[in-house]
Each structure stands twice: as C-alpha cells, then as structure tokens.
Design a protein around this motif. Sequence first.
Motif, PDB file in Angstrom:
ATOM      1  N   ALA A 561       0.137  -0.632   0.000  1.00 56.58           N
ATOM      2  CA  ALA A 561       0.198   0.091  -0.155  1.00 56.58           C
ATOM      3  C   ALA A 561       0.457   1.207   0.340  1.00 56.58           C
ATOM      4  CB  ALA A 561      -0.935   0.525   1.376  1.00 56.58           C
ATOM      5  N   LEU A 562       2.426   0.835   0.763  1.00 54.29           N
ATOM      6  CA  LEU A 562       2.568   1.906   0.676  1.00 54.29           C
ATOM      7  C   LEU A 562       3.483   2.479  -0.593  1.00 54.29           C
ATOM      8  CD1 LEU A 562       4.567   4.556   2.780  1.00 54.29           C
ATOM      9  CD2 LEU A 562       6.449   2.166   2.509  1.00 54.29           C
ATOM     10  N   THR A 563       3.808   1.758  -1.376  1.00 52.13           N
ATOM     11  CA  THR A 563       4.149   2.012  -2.439  1.00 52.13           C
ATOM     12  C   THR A 563       3.092   3.432  -3.340  1.00 52.13           C
ATOM     13  OG1 THR A 563       4.730  -0.243  -2.585  1.00 52.13           O
ATOM     14  CG2 THR A 563       4.787   0.905  -4.684  1.00 52.13           C
ATOM     15  N   GLY A 564       1.768   2.627  -3.229  1.00 43.90           N
ATOM     16  CA  GLY A 564       1.000   3.890  -4.338  1.00 43.90           C
ATOM     17  C   GLY A 564       1.230   4.998  -3.254  1.00 43.90           C
ATOM     18  N   LYS A 565       1.128   5.061  -2.269  1.00 43.37           N
ATOM     19  CA  LYS A 565       1.044   6.527  -1.874  1.00 43.37           C
ATOM     20  C   LYS A 565       2.064   7.522  -1.794  1.00 43.37           C
ATOM     21  CE  LYS A 565      -1.431   5.457   2.622  1.00 43.37           C
ATOM     22  NZ  LYS A 565      -0.595   5.103   3.560  1.00 43.37           N
ATOM     23  N   LEU A 566       3.757   6.586  -1.862  1.00 40.34           N
ATOM     24  CA  LEU A 566       5.112   7.161  -2.334  1.00 40.34           C
ATOM     25  C   LEU A 566       4.778   7.304  -4.015  1.00 40.34           C
ATOM     26  CD1 LEU A 566       7.615   4.764  -1.167  1.00 40.34           C
ATOM     27  CD2 LEU A 566       7.261   7.544  -0.438  1.00 40.34           C
ATOM     28  N   ARG A 567       4.171   6.865  -4.702  1.00 39.86           N
ATOM     29  CA  ARG A 567       4.117   7.108  -5.859  1.00 39.86           C
ATOM     30  C   ARG A 567       2.736   7.944  -6.097  1.00 39.86           C
ATOM     31  NH1 ARG A 567       1.451   2.398  -9.341  1.00 39.86           N
ATOM     32  NH2 ARG A 567       2.963   1.478  -8.487  1.00 39.86           N
ATOM     33  N   GLU A 568       2.161   8.815  -5.420  1.00 36.47           N
ATOM     34  CA  GLU A 568       1.193   9.841  -5.561  1.00 36.47           C
ATOM     35  C   GLU A 568       2.347  11.272  -5.241  1.00 36.47           C
ATOM     36  OE1 GLU A 568      -2.377   9.485  -3.887  1.00 36.47           O
ATOM     37  OE2 GLU A 568      -2.706   7.835  -4.637  1.00 36.47           O
ATOM     38  N   LYS A 569       3.201  11.150  -3.923  1.00 37.91           N
ATOM     39  CA  LYS A 569       3.514  11.872  -3.020  1.00 37.91           C
ATOM     40  C   LYS A 569       4.991  12.856  -4.041  1.00 37.91           C
ATOM     41  CE  LYS A 569       4.802  13.942   1.076  1.00 37.91           C
ATOM     42  NZ  LYS A 569       5.490  13.182   2.162  1.00 37.91           N
ATOM     43  N   PHE A 570       5.368  11.382  -4.838  1.00 36.22           N
ATOM     44  CA  PHE A 570       6.317  12.046  -5.768  1.00 36.22           C
ATOM     45  C   PHE A 570       5.997  11.538  -7.296  1.00 36.22           C
ATOM     46  CE2 PHE A 570       8.583  10.926  -1.941  1.00 36.22           C
ATOM     47  CZ  PHE A 570       9.707  11.448  -1.307  1.00 36.22           C
ATOM     48  N   SER A 571       4.786  12.306  -7.892  1.00 35.96           N
ATOM     49  CA  SER A 571       4.639  12.111  -8.695  1.00 35.96           C
ATOM     50  C   SER A 571       5.212  12.771 -10.285  1.00 35.96           C
ATOM     51  CB  SER A 571       2.732  12.885  -9.214  1.00 35.96           C
ATOM     52  OG  SER A 571       2.650  13.788  -8.281  1.00 35.96           O
ATOM     53  N   ALA A 572       6.035  13.548  -9.523  1.00 38.26           N
ATOM     54  CA  ALA A 572       6.430  14.234 -10.438  1.00 38.26           C
ATOM     55  C   ALA A 572       7.604  13.826 -11.018  1.00 38.26           C
ATOM     56  CB  ALA A 572       7.061  16.145  -9.851  1.00 38.26           C
ATOM     57  N   ALA A 573       8.595  12.912  -9.435  1.00 38.86           N
ATOM     58  CA  ALA A 573       9.674  12.059 -10.196  1.00 38.86           C
ATOM     59  C   ALA A 573       9.668  11.505 -10.724  1.00 38.86           C
ATOM     60  CB  ALA A 573      10.459  12.308  -9.056  1.00 38.86           C
ATOM     61  N   HIS A 574       8.288  10.442 -10.655  1.00 39.67           N
ATOM     62  CA  HIS A 574       7.406   9.883 -11.022  1.00 39.67           C
ATOM     63  C   HIS A 574       7.120   9.670 -12.508  1.00 39.67           C
ATOM     64  CE1 HIS A 574       4.856   5.992 -12.399  1.00 39.67           C
ATOM     65  NE2 HIS A 574       5.259   5.397 -11.096  1.00 39.67           N
ATOM     66  N   PHE A 575       6.368  10.856 -12.863  1.00 37.79           N
ATOM     67  CA  PHE A 575       6.455  11.173 -14.368  1.00 37.79           C
ATOM     68  C   PHE A 575       7.602  11.888 -15.783  1.00 37.79           C
ATOM     69  CE2 PHE A 575       4.773  14.760 -17.345  1.00 37.79           C
ATOM     70  CZ  PHE A 575       3.558  13.489 -18.015  1.00 37.79           C
ATOM     71  N   VAL A 576       8.235  12.286 -14.317  1.00 42.66           N
ATOM     72  CA  VAL A 576       9.578  12.109 -14.889  1.00 42.66           C
ATOM     73  C   VAL A 576      10.207  10.856 -15.645  1.00 42.66           C
ATOM     74  CG1 VAL A 576      12.608  12.939 -15.393  1.00 42.66           C
ATOM     75  CG2 VAL A 576      10.534  14.150 -14.165  1.00 42.66           C
ATOM     76  N   LEU A 577      10.534  10.166 -15.027  1.00 43.88           N
ATOM     77  CA  LEU A 577      10.995   8.665 -15.126  1.00 43.88           C
ATOM     78  C   LEU A 577      10.138   7.601 -16.461  1.00 43.88           C
ATOM     79  CD1 LEU A 577      12.100   7.594 -11.770  1.00 43.88           C
ATOM     80  CD2 LEU A 577      13.382   8.207 -13.437  1.00 43.88           C
ATOM     81  N   GLU A 578       8.876   8.162 -15.846  1.00 40.06           N
ATOM     82  CA  GLU A 578       7.765   6.956 -17.096  1.00 40.06           C
ATOM     83  C   GLU A 578       8.116   7.921 -18.310  1.00 40.06           C
ATOM     84  OE1 GLU A 578       3.578   6.346 -16.211  1.00 40.06           O
ATOM     85  OE2 GLU A 578       5.224   4.550 -15.550  1.00 40.06           O
ATOM     86  N   LYS A 579       8.149   9.290 -18.538  1.00 44.38           N
ATOM     87  CA  LYS A 579       8.643   9.325 -19.406  1.00 44.38           C
ATOM     88  C   LYS A 579       9.914   9.561 -20.548  1.00 44.38           C
ATOM     89  CE  LYS A 579       4.621  11.548 -21.139  1.00 44.38           C
ATOM     90  NZ  LYS A 579       3.746  11.030 -22.352  1.00 44.38           N
ATOM     91  N   LYS A 580      11.039   8.554 -19.903  1.00 41.81           N
ATOM     92  CA  LYS A 580      12.227   8.248 -19.643  1.00 41.81           C
ATOM     93  C   LYS A 580      12.680   9.603 -20.141  1.00 41.81           C
ATOM     94  CE  LYS A 580      10.007   4.917 -22.129  1.00 41.81           C
ATOM     95  NZ  LYS A 580      10.185   4.223 -23.054  1.00 41.81           N
ATOM     96  N   PHE A 581      12.649  10.433 -19.698  1.00 38.49           N
ATOM     97  CA  PHE A 581      13.933  11.824 -19.427  1.00 38.49           C
ATOM     98  C   PHE A 581      13.892  12.844 -21.164  1.00 38.49           C
ATOM     99  CE2 PHE A 581      16.112   9.092 -16.553  1.00 38.49           C
ATOM    100  CZ  PHE A 581      16.305   9.652 -15.128  1.00 38.49           C
TER     101      PHE A 581
END
Lengths: 659, 476
Positions: A561-581
């Motif tokens: 469950a913590l994984t989802g929370k972390l993803r929301e919290k650092f959504s900007a960073a996650h987005f950058v990685l999803e977009k592969k820079f």
Amino acid sequence: MKGLYLTIALSPLLGAIIAGFFGKTQIIGRKGSHIVTIAGVALSCVLSLYVLYGFMMGNIESQSMDLYTWLLSGQYEFKIGFLVDPLTAVMMSVVTFVSLMVHVYTIGYMHDDPGYQRFFSYIALFTFSMLMLVMSNNFLQLFFGWEAVGLVSYLLIGFWFTRETAVFANMKAFLINRVGDFGFLLGIAAILYYCGSLDYGVVFSKIVDVYNAQTTIEIIPGMEWYVVNTIGILLFIGAMGKSAQIPLHVWLPDSMEGPTPISALIHAATMVTAGIFMVSRMSPIYELAPAALGFILIVGALTAFLMGLIGIVQTDIKRVVAYSTLSQLGYMTVALGVSAYNVAIFHLMTHAFFKALLFLAAGSVIIAMHHEQDMRKMGGLKKYMPITYITSLVGSLALIGIPPFSGFFSKDSIIDAVHHSSSSFAGVAYILVVAGVFITAFYSFRMFFLVFHGEERMDEHTKSHLHETPKVVTLPLILLAIPSAVIGILVIEPMLFGDYFTGPYLKALLVDATSPIHALGELIHEHGVMGMIVTSFSHPPVWLAISGVVAAWYLYLKNPALTGKLREKFSAAHFVLEKKFWFDELYIDGFAKGGRKIGAILWKVGDIKLIDGLMVNGSAKAVGWFSLIVRHIQTGYLFHYAFSMIIGLVLLITLFVIL
Amino acid sequence: MPNFIPVLPEIFLLSMTCLILVADLYLGKDRKGIVYLLTQVTLVVTAIIVWAVKSTEKEVVMWGQFVNDPMSTLLNVFICLCAAIVFIYSKDYLEDREMNKGEYYVLGLFAILGMMVMVSAHTMLSVYMGLELLSLSMYAMVAFNRDNAASSEAAVKYFVLGAIASSMLLYGMSLIYGVTGSLNLAEIAQALTQPQELPTILSLGVVFIVVGIAFKLGAVPFHMWVPDVYQGAPTAVTLFIGSVPKIAAFALVMRLLVDGMSALATDWQPMLMLLVVASVAIGNVVAIAQTNIKRMLAYSTISHIGFLLLGVIAANEAGYSASMFYTIVYTLMTMGVFGLLLILSRKGFEAENINDLKGLNDRNPWYALLMLILMFSMAGVPPTVGFYAKFAVLQAVINEGFVWLAIVAVLFSVIGAFYYLRIIKMMYFDAPEDTSEISVKLDTHVVFSLNGLVILMLGLFPEKLIIWCQNSIGIG
C-alpha cells in the motif's frame, strides 16, 4: 593456427547458410536447421574454449595474421586478417558460449514459430559476424563486423515483421546506430588519414608519433583539438550507438520487441558490449587521449545512474532487464573511462553470463505465462517454476553484486577503480555509480518479488496451465547460472591482477602501480578473494545493495500500500521517469519530424522541380532530341560519308597546321 | 642469313592458310568441318608459337621490317585466341545459312595474318602492308553473303571509304618519309628528336596519319562506315570486324604514333582529344536512338574507341598500358555480346532488333545473366572489368592534368549507360515476343558462358591482366 581460427569464425557461417538457404527444403527442415547451426556454433565454442585455455596456460602466443589482401588502393592496403590474443580469446569464448546456450534455448522458445529456420540462420549469422568483429586485426574488418552485427540485430528486432511495433523498433535501432556509426566511420577515416593504415599494429605505433607531434585539428574554426582526443571521441561515438550509451541509448529498450533469445544474446550479452570491447582493443589510443577518457567516464556514469532509475518504474518484465542492461553497460563504460579496461572486460564477461541468464529466465516466465510480459499480472510463480526461480535468484544476486556471486567482483572492482582514479570527473562518477548500486538492487528485486513472490495476480486460465518450462529451456538456465555464480571468484585474480592480459597491444590492461585498481590487487595478492569479500563489508556498496533488496521487499511484499502513496507523493519524479527523460520525444518530434519537414521542402522544390523537371527530364529530352537529329546525318549516301571525312580532314588541318 | 625465329608465327600462319585454301578446294561439301578444325588448330598453334618465341626486349629482324617485343607477344596471343573464339561462335550461324564455306575461314586467317604483321611492324611499309592485307580481307568478308543487297552495299561503302582512308594514311607516311628520310620507325623517332626546328610539313603528315588511323578505328568524324557495315554484314562477320581488328588498330596507334612519332606528341595529342570528345559524344548519344541492335553496338563501339584513345592521349607508359587493357577488355566484351546475337539467331531468323532480347530472362535465365554482366561491363559498372578499364584510362588522363577531358568522357558514358541498361530492363522486365526454345550447341554454350564469366572474374581480380599489360609496355 590459421586453420583453427578460420574454423572458429566460419563454422557458424556455414550453419547459417545451410539453415538460411536450404532450411525450407525437405532434407534440412526444422530439425536439420537447428542441428546444423547448433553443431556449427558448438564447434566454434569448443575451439574457442580451447584457445582460451591455451592462453591461460601460456602455450598459445598472441598472433596477428593476414589472410589475404582485399584491396590495394594507391598507398593503402586493405587486408582481411585475425588478431587473436588473450582479450580476443575471452570475447570469443563468451560470445560462442552464450550463443550456444541461446541456440539450445531457442528450440524451446521458438517451437511453434513459422520462422524457425530463419531465426536459427540469423543467430548463427550473428555469431559469425560477432566473431569477425572481435577477431579482426584491422579497422576495416572491425567495421565490417560492426555493421554486420547491426544488420542482424535489425533483422532480429523486426523478426515478427507483421507487428507494427517491431518494425518501428528495428527502424529506430537502425537509425540510432547510424548516428553512432557515422562517428565511428569518421574516426576510422581520421585514423587512415593520420596513420596511413588500418592495421592495428601500424596504427598503434603511428599514433604515438601523432601524439608526440601534438598534431591538432580544427573542426570548429578557432578551436584546435588534439587529433588523438578527436579520434578517441569519434570512435567512442560509435561505441555509444552500439553499446547504447546516453544519448544514443533509446533503441535498446525498444529492441525488446524481438524474440527473447535474441534479447539475451544480442541486446544483453554480446553485441551491445562490442563498444566496450572496441574501446579496450583501442586502449593504446585511449591511453593517449585523456579528454576522450573524461568524456567516456561522464557518459558512462550518467548512463549507469539514469537508466537504472527508469528501470524502477517499468512494468514489462523484459524492459526492466533492458534498462538494467543499459545501466550495466554504463558501469562498463565508467571502467573504460578510468583506464581500467581489464575491469570493463571482466564485468563484460560476468554480465554476459548473468544478464543472458536473466533474459532467458524472463523468457521462461513469458513462455509459462503464454506470452504475457506485464509483471502486474504475475506473482507467486516460485512454486510453479522452481528451476526458473532459483536460476533467476542467482542471476539477480549476481547482478546486484552480492558476494560471492560473479557480479560482486566485477562491479566492486569498477567502483574501486573509480574511487582511486585520478581523473578529474572521478568524484562525480563515484557518487553516481555508488548510488547506482542501490538502484540496481531495488529494481532487480522489485522485479524478482513481483514475479515470483506475493499474490498470484494472473487470470484463472493462465494459472491452470502454469508449469515449469521444458528441458531445452531450463538446461541453458542452469548452465548459465553456474558461471554467473562462480566465474568471478575463479578468474578475478588471474584476469585482473595476474598476467593473463599479456600481448603487444594489451599493456594498458595490465595492472601496475599507476593503475587505479592496484590497491585492490595488493589486497587480493595478500589475502586472496576472501580478503576482498571481507573488506567489501566495510565499504558502502554491499550495504547499499542489501538495503536495496530490503527496500524492494518492504515496498512490494511487506507493505504494498505504501508504494501507491509514495507514487502519489513523488508524482512529478515518477512522471519524469515514466517519460524516460523525454529522449524519445526529443528525437521523434524534434529531429525526425523536423528532418521530415526540411526533407519535404527540399523534395518539392529541389527534387521535383529543379532536379527531376529541369535537370533529369530536361536533359534526357535534350539528349533524345539531339540524338534524333544527329541520326539523320547518317544518310546512307556514300558521297555524304566521304564528304564528312574530308570535312574532318580539313578541320584538323585548319586547327592544327594552319592556325 | 637473317634470324627467322621471331617471324615463325607469321610464317606458320601463312603456310597453313595456303594449305587450308588448297585443301578447301578438294574437300567435298559434307567435309567442310575439316576446314574449320584445321583453322582452329592453326590459330591455337600460332598462339603457342607466338608464346614460344617471345622475347623480353625489342628484337628487330628482317632488315628492320619486323619487331618482336613484349607488346607484340601479348597482342598476337590475344588476336589468335580471340579469333578462335570468334570462329566458334560463327560456325553454327554460318552452317544454318549455308555459308559455312572455306573462304570465310581463309579470309579470316588472312585478316589475322595482316593484323599480326601490323602488330609486329617496325617500318611504315610493313605497317601499311599488314593494314591492307587486313582491310582487303575484311572488305571481302563483309560482302560474303553476296546475294544480300545490304551486305554488298555495305562492302562497297566500306571499300571506297577504306580506299580514301588508306590513301590519306599513305600520303601522311610519304610526308614523314620526305622529312626524316626513313621508313624505319626507330630511325624516324631518332630523326625527330634532333634539336633543330621541325618543319611544319611534319604536322601535315601527322594529320594525315591520324586521319588514316581514326578511320580504321572508327572515330568521329571518320566513323560513317561503322554503322552501315555493322548492320549490313552477316552477324558472324560483324562479330569478327567488331572485335579482333580493334586489337590490331590499337597496335597501329602504338607503332605509328608512339614508336615512330612520340616526339610529335604535342602535335597529335590535341587532334586525338578532338576525336575523343566527338566520338564519346556522337557514339553515346546516337546509340540511344537506334532500334537495330547491331547498329546500336556500332555506335557503342564508336564511343568505346573514344575511351580507348583517352589512354593514348596521356602519352605516357601508364596511359598506353591502360589503353591496351581497355582494348583487350573491349574485345572480350564485344565478342560476348555478338556471340549472344549469334546464339539467338537461327535458320531463317536474324536476331537484330533490340526487341528480340525482350524477356530473355524467361526464355533462358543463364544467358540473361551473362548478358547482364556483359552490359554492366560495357556501361562500366563495378564489379565487372569494364569498370576497371574505364577507371584506368580516366586515371591516366587525370594524372596528366586533362581533368576536363575525363569529365566529358564520364558525362557521356553516363548518357551511354542508358542504352545498356535499357537492354537489361528489356531482358528482365518485358514479356518475350518470341518464346521459342533457344537451341545451342555445347561448344558455343561453354564458350559463351566462359566469356561472360571471364568479364566478371577479371572484374574481381583484374590485377594479373593489368600487370601483364604494364609489363608489355615496359613499366611495372
């Protein structure tokens, strides 16, 4: 020896030809195709191992031999030949061994594919090309092998050519590699220009003169660059394409569209390491090019760190392994950048085993899951696939560098080399590669836990069919797991700190007092490999690896469950990685679309109007018209003919005698 | 007692020709095969004797009339062997048309004797004698199919124009003789290197000699006979005229302009340039408009002659050997192309139009492939040998600084590539108009296959022949 080396190189080619041209006939057929190719590669593998053994025992000498002169052009001679020395022997053995494993594995993986024979033909052809690349004694043949492996890679990424994504991926791989090859070719051209030869021996001795003369080249007006540095960087641009370094890395993740066996063989174990091999082979040049080495170090460190980060957010099992490959290639490049060529080759070798293992294990999972690659739909496979599970565990431990698995020795040596390097970029690089250790451990075990542990998330139908894969698949896994586990402990001493790498062009691979890893060497000489293992626990990397595993365990098994929370919290960073820079967006929307726009303008105005309309069709019309007119001069009358002769005579006399 | 050894090949050839002439009288109609066999044996043995008496340096015998040097050995060997191949190609064609008479071979042998005399000539007299022997035999060969109006017309045209050209050549020789006082080529060369001012009359002599040579080669504007003769003569004769005599014509250039008058190079170089530019331009451009393949090949010959002369313009050893290479390669290619026309012709049908090649790939893929090689070679596409031939002569002129000339030649050969490629396109992409089986005897099949493959092999491994040419010119 000539016959031996020729057999090594040509027997896979023979298999490829038979399977490729006659595979569809009654006599050869599917079974015959895999028999001939496997026999060819197996022969090659056994002989390569014999050569390797010969070098280890010291009863084979390094040898550069010319087979024949392909072309004479003015003062230049282009020859085909072999240079076989300890470095080549390692590469030959790794290539043929992994290739053999992949051949066997393919029997199971491609069992129902209509392109069975074609596939075997391609991978055998790849083995031949790769051998030509590593065994070459000159840049021309190196380039031949370089392009040939690129071609086979292209063919295999697009093996399922009816899939649009596969065609897109192979096109992408081909185009990106062109960019790298352009640099590579310029580098070779510069070498030919400044050294007057493409033979390694001649080049390595001439380059010293070029260096001593402090020859410079002015590419951008007003900026004088040392020729040796320029050559080094140009050649390395080629390596960046082939070995997928930032910013030319974007093709490698997409290349996973190809069948898994080739991801293991070409896009993990062998072809992508060609760049690493090439730089090591050219170490006599790079040792004279400090700026080029600095460039290599930075590129490698960035690749190692950033690509590992992207690996964290991937959900496709093969893509995780692909990003891990990128990151590990970055590690090898880092080793090159600090002049620890032997460490790079060492990591290349261990990586070839454990990464091929991981890919083939992923392939095994994919077979069992009926070609489902999304990890979110897996889980708990441990009990269904025990062999795949254990071998994957060995591969993952090797990858993240837990002692005493092979990856520990090679990766720790790289980090140690960076730590003790005197390069001005070593400080930054050190931080990046050490941080990379944690990331590696995290994404590897994230994948491992998602696939093999936790709840079973697949649908009922798949679940009911789950079972261990056939022997042809598991046997290569086991055979690869053995070296993944033990090769490091066995060969680190002779390979890194012994005198294995002796040969006329391998001085830079021997460890001496100036080498960044000489302190490690002394440690191992005194206390043996156990000394290295014990000491490593007082340094951060091993602890970082372990904490990466623990973090993955906590986030994906213990407390998902913590994984989802972390993803929301650092959504900007996650987005950058999803977009592969945003590398893909830059290339596709920027370069590709912009290029097409310019092309369209040039095509409409320049090509259609000016060239086609005016010059090509215009001149063709003019020629045709002229031809019809002149034809009428040929009247058929004898007196006209005689008259034309007299005119000719008078003309000649007037022009050359009277005037 | 003069030294007869170097003249042995010619003596042997002459004796055998006379013998065949007599034998032919006494052999019945059904035993003409013997004449053919004897001819072939004669040619092969002559080639062997040429090789046996070869000499590594200049050997002048027969009171200065005759020379035996590496160049004559090489050219004579090729003349004999190429002629033998020509006769193999011709035999079936002639048999089909009931023209397989002894005269064809006897005239052919006399022509070959003439060529060999030209190749080995060391005075202007023997040059002229060889040339006339060759020409007279060829006039008669063109008229060989005497019931055919086109054939006879071509022969008359050829004869009249040839006579004019010969007279011009002779006039040029007499002018040179008047100035230098000698017919011997070595003595002429000696006389021309004297330091004093040379009289203008010499240039006039050179012009006339160049005109004579240009006619024999078929260079523009002395080319008018070429298309008519190529088209009018029976294809077997066209094959003969189009191939082997070019080797002799090259020898004519070498003996007269180089051996005799290399001191006047600055005089003849610009003349040749004019001829070259005109030849490659007219030859390539007009060939495009032709529908008769023999006529098209005639214009193609004209353009190739332009290329051949390029090497001579360079006026150095590298250029001469490049030209020699070009000549030999050209002869081999022409033989192959005409050989195919002979193969496609059969009783009552002449393969003469470009359309007759349509769809050859459907009828016989192997021949289509060989023809493809030949056409690529003619156009100068690597890896065929035609590429190296063009490359060598272009390199020779560029090294002498005549870059513009090379550019002109290349431009026109690009235009020329069109009509060679058109043939390939027709063979592979058009439907055949005539779908009948191609029937070929084994010997012709083997020779044609070898002919095509040699063009490819020489393209892949041109070194040996290039070095041989260089050695025979005296470099390398």
